[in-house]
Design a protein around this motif. Structure first.
Motif, PDB file in Angstrom:
ATOM      1  N   TRP A 438       9.132  -4.118  -4.119  1.00  0.00           N
ATOM      2  CA  TRP A 438       8.438  -5.319  -3.899  1.00  0.00           C
ATOM      3  C   TRP A 438       8.797  -6.457  -4.816  1.00  0.00           C
ATOM      4  N   GLY A 439       9.526  -6.532  -5.745  1.00  0.00           N
ATOM      5  CA  GLY A 439       9.726  -7.286  -6.877  1.00  0.00           C
ATOM      6  C   GLY A 439       8.536  -7.242  -7.703  1.00  0.00           C
ATOM      7  N   HIS A 440       7.262  -7.644  -7.321  1.00  0.00           N
ATOM      8  CA  HIS A 440       6.091  -7.345  -8.204  1.00  0.00           C
ATOM      9  C   HIS A 440       5.145  -6.762  -7.386  1.00  0.00           C
ATOM     10  N   ARG A 441       4.426  -5.847  -7.858  1.00  0.00           N
ATOM     11  CA  ARG A 441       3.165  -5.293  -7.115  1.00  0.00           C
ATOM     12  C   ARG A 441       1.931  -5.693  -7.472  1.00  0.00           C
ATOM     13  N   VAL A 442       0.721  -5.836  -6.845  1.00  0.00           N
ATOM     14  CA  VAL A 442      -0.265  -6.384  -6.979  1.00  0.00           C
ATOM     15  C   VAL A 442      -1.116  -5.104  -7.728  1.00  0.00           C
ATOM     16  N   HIS A 443      -1.551  -5.366  -8.973  1.00  0.00           N
ATOM     17  CA  HIS A 443      -2.236  -4.136  -9.778  1.00  0.00           C
ATOM     18  C   HIS A 443      -3.584  -4.964 -10.349  1.00  0.00           C
ATOM     19  N   ALA A 444      -4.432  -3.993 -10.448  1.00  0.00           N
ATOM     20  CA  ALA A 444      -5.863  -4.371 -10.546  1.00  0.00           C
ATOM     21  C   ALA A 444      -6.536  -3.540 -12.041  1.00  0.00           C
ATOM     22  N   LEU A 445      -6.664  -4.187 -13.053  1.00  0.00           N
ATOM     23  CA  LEU A 445      -7.526  -3.672 -13.914  1.00  0.00           C
ATOM     24  C   LEU A 445      -8.939  -3.674 -13.726  1.00  0.00           C
ATOM     25  N   VAL A 446      -9.626  -2.522 -13.708  1.00  0.00           N
ATOM     26  CA  VAL A 446     -11.187  -2.584 -13.421  1.00  0.00           C
ATOM     27  C   VAL A 446     -11.853  -1.771 -14.519  1.00  0.00           C
ATOM     28  N   GLU A 447     -13.128  -2.518 -14.864  1.00  0.00           N
ATOM     29  CA  GLU A 447     -14.070  -2.081 -15.575  1.00  0.00           C
ATOM     30  C   GLU A 447     -15.439  -1.691 -14.799  1.00  0.00           C
ATOM     31  N   VAL A 448     -15.627  -0.495 -15.175  1.00  0.00           N
ATOM     32  CA  VAL A 448     -16.843   0.266 -14.026  1.00  0.00           C
ATOM     33  C   VAL A 448     -18.246  -0.342 -14.630  1.00  0.00           C
ATOM     34  N   GLU A 449     -19.230  -0.813 -13.862  1.00  0.00           N
ATOM     35  CA  GLU A 449     -20.496  -0.829 -14.392  1.00  0.00           C
ATOM     36  C   GLU A 449     -21.034   0.221 -15.309  1.00  0.00           C
ATOM     37  N   ARG A 450     -21.729  -0.228 -16.261  1.00  0.00           N
ATOM     38  CA  ARG A 450     -22.303   0.943 -17.161  1.00  0.00           C
ATOM     39  C   ARG A 450     -23.241   1.838 -16.296  1.00  0.00           C
ATOM     40  N   GLY A 451     -23.300   3.056 -16.392  1.00  0.00           N
ATOM     41  CA  GLY A 451     -24.231   3.979 -15.629  1.00  0.00           C
ATOM     42  C   GLY A 451     -23.733   4.143 -14.296  1.00  0.00           C
ATOM     43  N   HIS A 452     -22.618   3.443 -13.535  1.00  0.00           N
ATOM     44  CA  HIS A 452     -22.289   3.802 -12.342  1.00  0.00           C
ATOM     45  C   HIS A 452     -20.927   4.824 -12.335  1.00  0.00           C
ATOM     46  N   THR A 453     -20.846   5.449 -11.288  1.00  0.00           N
ATOM     47  CA  THR A 453     -19.802   6.388 -10.964  1.00  0.00           C
ATOM     48  C   THR A 453     -18.422   5.750 -10.587  1.00  0.00           C
ATOM     49  N   ARG A 454     -17.340   6.155 -11.172  1.00  0.00           N
ATOM     50  CA  ARG A 454     -16.165   5.455 -11.090  1.00  0.00           C
ATOM     51  C   ARG A 454     -15.543   5.565  -9.514  1.00  0.00           C
ATOM     52  N   PRO A 455     -15.638   4.510  -8.756  1.00  0.00           N
ATOM     53  CA  PRO A 455     -15.086   4.446  -7.714  1.00  0.00           C
ATOM     54  C   PRO A 455     -13.672   5.319  -7.331  1.00  0.00           C
ATOM     55  N   ALA A 456     -13.138   5.689  -6.246  1.00  0.00           N
ATOM     56  CA  ALA A 456     -11.881   6.141  -6.190  1.00  0.00           C
ATOM     57  C   ALA A 456     -10.960   4.876  -5.752  1.00  0.00           C
ATOM     58  N   ALA A 457      -9.759   5.007  -6.242  1.00  0.00           N
ATOM     59  CA  ALA A 457      -8.705   3.982  -5.720  1.00  0.00           C
ATOM     60  C   ALA A 457      -8.769   3.554  -4.357  1.00  0.00           C
ATOM     61  N   ASP A 458      -8.957   4.901  -3.344  1.00  0.00           N
ATOM     62  CA  ASP A 458      -8.641   4.359  -2.095  1.00  0.00           C
ATOM     63  C   ASP A 458      -9.899   3.574  -1.563  1.00  0.00           C
ATOM     64  N   GLU A 459     -11.041   3.888  -2.185  1.00  0.00           N
ATOM     65  CA  GLU A 459     -12.405   3.099  -1.830  1.00  0.00           C
ATOM     66  C   GLU A 459     -12.238   1.750  -2.217  1.00  0.00           C
ATOM     67  N   LEU A 460     -11.720   1.469  -3.355  1.00  0.00           N
ATOM     68  CA  LEU A 460     -11.431   0.197  -3.653  1.00  0.00           C
ATOM     69  C   LEU A 460     -10.508  -0.603  -2.954  1.00  0.00           C
ATOM     70  N   ARG A 461      -9.402   0.194  -2.360  1.00  0.00           N
ATOM     71  CA  ARG A 461      -8.298  -0.318  -1.624  1.00  0.00           C
ATOM     72  C   ARG A 461      -8.895  -0.784  -0.017  1.00  0.00           C
ATOM     73  N   ALA A 462      -9.774   0.178   0.287  1.00  0.00           N
ATOM     74  CA  ALA A 462     -10.394  -0.032   1.475  1.00  0.00           C
ATOM     75  C   ALA A 462     -11.334  -1.423   1.641  1.00  0.00           C
ATOM     76  N   PHE A 463     -11.980  -1.319   0.431  1.00  0.00           N
ATOM     77  CA  PHE A 463     -13.069  -2.430   0.217  1.00  0.00           C
ATOM     78  C   PHE A 463     -12.049  -3.770  -0.023  1.00  0.00           C
ATOM     79  N   ALA A 464     -11.193  -3.895  -0.633  1.00  0.00           N
ATOM     80  CA  ALA A 464     -10.341  -5.139  -0.628  1.00  0.00           C
ATOM     81  C   ALA A 464      -9.738  -5.553   0.565  1.00  0.00           C
ATOM     82  N   LYS A 465      -9.366  -4.388   1.341  1.00  0.00           N
ATOM     83  CA  LYS A 465      -8.644  -4.707   2.846  1.00  0.00           C
ATOM     84  C   LYS A 465      -9.695  -5.235   3.616  1.00  0.00           C
ATOM     85  N   SER A 466     -10.810  -5.002   3.572  1.00  0.00           N
ATOM     86  CA  SER A 466     -11.784  -5.513   4.714  1.00  0.00           C
ATOM     87  C   SER A 466     -12.128  -6.931   4.127  1.00  0.00           C
ATOM     88  N   ARG A 467     -11.633  -7.570   2.874  1.00  0.00           N
ATOM     89  CA  ARG A 467     -11.754  -8.797   2.657  1.00  0.00           C
ATOM     90  C   ARG A 467     -10.458  -9.625   2.434  1.00  0.00           C
TER      91      ARG A 467
END
Length: 501
Positions: A438-467
């Motif tokens: 791709w030349g460059h790929r879009v890469h996300a650094l994520v900090e999870v809310e304290r006390g929350h379970t880390r979401p799976a990358a596929d879940e975040l990818r689907a969440f982003a794709k809906s928007r």
């Protein structure tokens, strides 16, 4: 409000002003300081004057002369403010720096700013022979009667931008001002009445908090200074001290929404709540307008170089979601392509600003990597944007931060805004890293809310794709314990990308 002294008609030097205020009303509380640990500290105008005299004496003992610079490497504290006042009293300018900057980075900054001494919380001699002076020494001194001088250039602020190169902008802040005029443009710009109580939460090594704090002191405001931004402490200060003005950044706004009790805060003491420094996601802006009211919340787009600003009030923003506003009175705007030609309405180009009638920049730079200045005195610091038919500007992030992936342009702030709505995400930064396909790929650094379970990358990818359009969705995710932001909540995307290349 004590905004001036009868009989003062012309400019007063920054050092002389605090003495005038102390003589006029010595017992007035000028500064309330809220440390992370320990009791609140209140200083009167007389105490600020005396303590800054002690600093001036200390600096003179180290041979500092009018026209030189004094570096200040202290946390937010009364000592930071009196160090600046002491330097100005002997006619020196100041250059601010982080108190915790590593020695190698400090030395690079010293090479370009060349201060006579550094005021800090310890004694040391740097490799370049510059003395670091413990500010606590000043408290042991009997202040001498020092003839107050007027510094030629009052302030220099280190600004690494996205590159991290060592440089500092010498602000067009004169060493003498006319009382009653320092905040006049701010009052007019935001349609607000003069204020008595002014809350400062950002670090004083940054230009906006520094200028706001000292400008407020100069005008006789009571400065409410936090050592460090903290949500619960913020709520207590609002309830007990009723500030009338403050400046926020979007990360502060996000973290305050997660602070217990924020929905019960009484905001009626405020004349104006201002936010800026970084793009504000639409969902966050909506939530704050609901919280404090559209007429109270303003956004400002500006830079340390003080070449103009773009502003918008919250209720006006609701009619054009996503805009950063229109040029403030006295600001002139051009949006140009790489060949310095005006772009068509609606097209993205580089934002150039200048103050009306100012044909050459008023600022100067120490070091390399200067902003672009074109004919007529218009200045760009690398921000991209577009303007609509009514003259409203929409930011498109910084030119150096734009990600080109598969030939398509991705604006990091847009992706960050989409992912920031996920309930498990506390903070997110999007960068472009090299990719063979791709030349460059879009890469996300994520900090999870304290006390929350880390979401799976596929879940975040689907969440982003809906928007987002598919090519803007991050291809890879990286989870971090804490986002590497400065105390002003800025990040250097270029440095993050270089570390991952």
């Amino acid at each position: 409000m004590t905004s001036g002294i009868a009989g003062i008609a012309g400019p007063v030097s920054l050092g002389e002003r605090i003495r005038e205020l102390a003589q006029h009303d010595p017992d007035r509380i000028a500064l309330r300081f809220f440390p992370v640990a320990g009791p609140q500290q209140d200083l009167t105008t007389a105490e600020l004057d005396r303590r800054s005299d002690q600093v001036a004496t200390l600096l003179a003992d180290f041979g500092v002369r009018a026209g030189q610079r004094v570096a200040i490497g202290l946390r937010n504290s009364p000592e930071h403010l009196v160090a600046a006042l002491g330097a100005w009293k002997i006619g020196a300018g100041i250059v601010t720096m982080r108190w915790d900057v590593p020695a190698w980075e400090r030395d690079r900054l010293l090479d370009v700013t060349e201060p006579a001494v550094i005021v800090s919380d310890h004694d040391e001699v740097t490799t370049s022979g510059i003395h670091i002076v413990d500010v606590a020494r000043a408290a042991q001194l009997t202040p001498r009667q020092i003839g107050i001088s007027t510094p030629t250039h009052a302030m220099a602020i280190p600004t690494g931008g996205s590159t991290g190169a060592s440089k500092a902008v010498v602000l067009p802040v004169p060493g003498a001002m006319v009382p009653g005029t320092v905040f006049a443009a701010t009052y007019a710009m935001f349609g607000m009445a003069p204020i008595d109580r002014h809350l400062i939460m950002g670090p004083l090594y940054h230009g906006n908090p520094l200028m706001m704090a000292h400008g407020g002191l100069f005008e006789g405001q009571q400065i409410l200074l936090m050592e460090k931004f903290d949500g619960p402490a913020f709520i207590r200060i609002i309830a007990e001290h009723r500030p009338q003005f403050m400046t926020l950044v979007p990360t502060m706004m996000r973290r305050l929404l997660d602070t217990p009790g924020i929905d019960a805060v009484d905001w009626s003491c405020f004349h104006t709540i201002l936010h800026g420094t970084a793009p504000c996601p639409g969902w966050l802006k909506h939530r704050w307008i609901e919280l404090v009211g559209g007429e109270l919340l303003w956004e400002i787009f500006a830079s340390s170089e003080l070449v103009g600003s773009i502003i918008v009030r919250g209720d006006e923003w609701l009619t054009r979601p996503g805009t950063i506003g229109r040029p403030a009175p006295g600001t002139e705007l051009r949006i140009l392509d790489d060949d310095l030609r005006e772009v068509d309405t609606g097209e993205v180009g580089e934002i150039y600003l200048r103050l009306a009638g100012v044909d050459a920049p008023l600022f100067d730079y120490l070091g390399k990597d200067r902003p672009k200045v074109i004919e007529g005195g218009y200045v760009s610091v690398g921000d991209l944007g577009r303007v609509d038919e009514q003259g409203y500007v929409y930011s498109a992030d910084r030119k150096g931060d734009l990600i080109i992936t598969g030939g398509a342009n991705v604006v990091p702030a847009e992706v960050e805004a989409a992912l920031g709505e996920h309930p498990d995400i506390a903070d997110v930064v999007v960068i472009g890293i090299p990719d063979e396909d791709w030349g460059h790929r879009v890469h996300a650094l994520v900090e999870v809310e304290r006390g929350h379970t880390r979401p799976a990358a596929d879940e975040l990818r689907a969440f982003a794709k809906s928007r987002l359009t598919a090519y803007k969705v991050p291809k890879t995710f990286e989870f971090v314990d804490q986002m590497p932001r400065s105390e002003m909540f800025k990040v250097r995307r270029a440095a993050l990308a270089a570390d991952r290349s």
